[in-house]
Design an enzyme around this catalytic site. Structure first.
Site, mmCIF file in Angstrom:
data_model
loop_
_atom_site.group_PDB
_atom_site.id
_atom_site.type_symbol
_atom_site.label_atom_id
_atom_site.label_comp_id
_atom_site.label_asym_id
_atom_site.label_seq_id
_atom_site.Cartn_x
_atom_site.Cartn_y
_atom_site.Cartn_z
ATOM 1 N N SER A 145 0.842 -1.202 0.000
ATOM 2 C CA SER A 145 0.000 0.000 0.000
ATOM 3 C C SER A 145 0.882 1.259 0.000
ATOM 4 C CB SER A 145 -0.958 -0.055 1.186
ATOM 5 O OG SER A 145 -1.970 0.915 1.064
ATOM 6 N N GLU A 239 -9.815 -3.678 -5.819
ATOM 7 C CA GLU A 239 -9.383 -2.476 -5.097
ATOM 8 C C GLU A 239 -9.337 -1.234 -5.985
ATOM 9 O OE1 GLU A 239 -5.212 -2.236 -3.921
ATOM 10 O OE2 GLU A 239 -4.903 -4.226 -4.777
ATOM 11 N N HIS A 269 -7.692 -5.151 -1.274
ATOM 12 C CA HIS A 269 -6.442 -4.448 -1.024
ATOM 13 C C HIS A 269 -5.574 -5.215 -0.021
ATOM 14 C CE1 HIS A 269 -3.884 -0.919 -0.842
ATOM 15 N NE2 HIS A 269 -4.038 -0.825 0.464
#
Length: 300
Positions: A145, A239, A269
Site C-alpha cells: 500500500s 481495489e 487491497h
C-alpha cells in the site's frame, strides 16, 4: 481459485471498525489491533533494533540462510497509521519463504511528520545496511500500500544519491499516485471493502502538507523510473488502487525496467496479509519469495 475465501476476507474488511480516513489516534489503535490480533507461529523470532537511527523490527522465521536475501519492508497505512510491530505477521511469511533476515521499518508518520520524513527514514535504513557490509545485491525492498509507494520512492532516492540499487523491489497493492487520478478509484469504489477516495484524499493531504501531489518522491507514478531494479507488482482486482499498479507497470516497462505484474481477480487491497487462511494470498507470497530469491545477488 479461492473466490469464496476472498469474499470472506472482503466481508471482514467491510465490517471492520477501521476507517482509514478517520481520527488518526483512534485508527492507529484499531489498525494495530487488527493486524496484531493473530498469534504468530512459534518459529517467528523478532528483535527491536535500529538502522541508521530509524527504529526497525528484525524478523526471522524458520531456517535462516546467511546467503539469502536481506528484506527491507515498509508497512502500509496511508503514511499515517500502521507500525513495524503490527506488520510482523506478513513480514514473517516472506522471511520464512526466503530464509531471509527481514527488517520492518518504523518510518515516521504523518501528520506529525509529513513528506519527505518517511523517505528520509527509508534511505537512512538502506544506507545503514550498506554501511554494515550488506551487499546491495542481496537487499530486496518490499512494501504494501503506502509502503509500496515508499519502497518505490526509496529506489528513486537511492538512484539520485548515486548509491547502488538493491536486487529487486516487490510492491503489494501500491499507492503510487497521491492525486487519485486512476480510473479504478471510481470504477471499483463500490467493490473495494477497505479504501475510499475520501480516505485517501484525507491521508494524502496529511502526508503532503502542502507539497505538490505529483512530486516524484511522493507519487512515484509520476517519476522517471529509468535505472530502477526489477519490479514485481501485485494488486487485487477488487481495489480502487488497481490502476495505480497497472499504470506503474506500464511506465516501468516504457522506462526499460524489468517488471512483472500479477493481478488477482476478486482480491481486496493487500489480501496477501491473510496468507495463513487464504490460498490465493499464500500463492501470492510464494510468487513474492520466488522473485526475491531469483534476483538476490549476495556477492554484489
Amino acid at each position: 481459485m479461492t473466490l469464496s475465501q476472498l469474499n470472506q476476507i472482503s466481508d471482514l474488511l467491510r465490517d471492520s471498525p477501521l476507517d482509514l480516513g478517520g481520527d488518526v489516534g483512534k485508527m492507529r489503535r484499531i489498525f494495530d489491533e487488527m493486524l496484531g490480533s493473530a498469534p504468530l507461529p512459534d518459529d517467528v523470532r523478532t528483535e527491536t533494533t535500529e538502522l541508521g537511527g530509524v527504529p526497525v523490527v528484525e524478523v526471522r522465521a524458520g531456517a535462516t540462510d546467511p546467503a539469502a536475501a536481506t528484506v527491507l519492508y515498509f508497512h502500509g497505512g496511508a503514511y499515517a497509521i500502521g507500525s513495524a510491530d503490527a506488520s510482523v505477521g506478513p513480514v514473517s511469511e516472506i522471511a520464512r519463504r526466503t530464509a531471509a533476515t527481514a527488517y520492518s521499518v518504523d518510518y515516521r508518520l504523518a501528520p506529525e511528520h509529513p513528506f519527505p520524513a518517511a523517505v528520509h527514514d527509508a534511505l537512512a535504513a538502506y544506507r545503514a545496511l550498506l554501511d554494515r557490509g550488506v551487499p546491495a545485491g542481496s537487499v530486496a525492498v518490499t512494501g504494501e500500500s503506502a509502503g509500496g509507494g515508499l519502497a518505490l520512492a526509496l529506489l528513486l532516492a537511492i538512484r539520485d544519491a548515486g548509491l547502488p540499487q538493491p536486487s529487486s523491489a516487490t510492491v503489494l497493492s501500491p499507492w503510487t499516485d497521491l492525486t487519485q487520478s486512476g480510473g479504478t478509484v471510481a470504477s471499483r469504489a463500490d467493490e473495494d471493502p477497505a479504501l475510499s477516495r475520501r480516505a485517501l484524499d484525507t491521508r494524502a493531504a496529511d502526508y503532503l502538507d502542502g507539497a505538490d501531489p505529483r512530486t516524484p518522491l511522493a507519487s512515484p507514478l509520476h517519476a522517471d523510473l529509468r535505472g530502477l531494479p526489477p519490479l514485481l507488482i501485485q494488486a487485487g482486482g477488487r481495489e480502487i488502487l488497481l490502476d495505480d499498479a497497472l499504470r506503474l507497470a506500464t511506465r516501468a516497462a516504457h522506462a526499460d525496467v524489468p517488471v512483472v505484474l500479477r493481478t488477482f481477480p476478486g482480491a481486496p487491497h493487500v489480501f496477501q496479509g491473510f496468507a495463513s487462511v487464504v490460498e490465493e494470498a499464500a500463492l501470492a507470497l510464494d510468487q513474492v519469495a520466488a522473485f526475491i530469491t531469483d534476483h538476490a545477488r549476495p556477492e554484489h
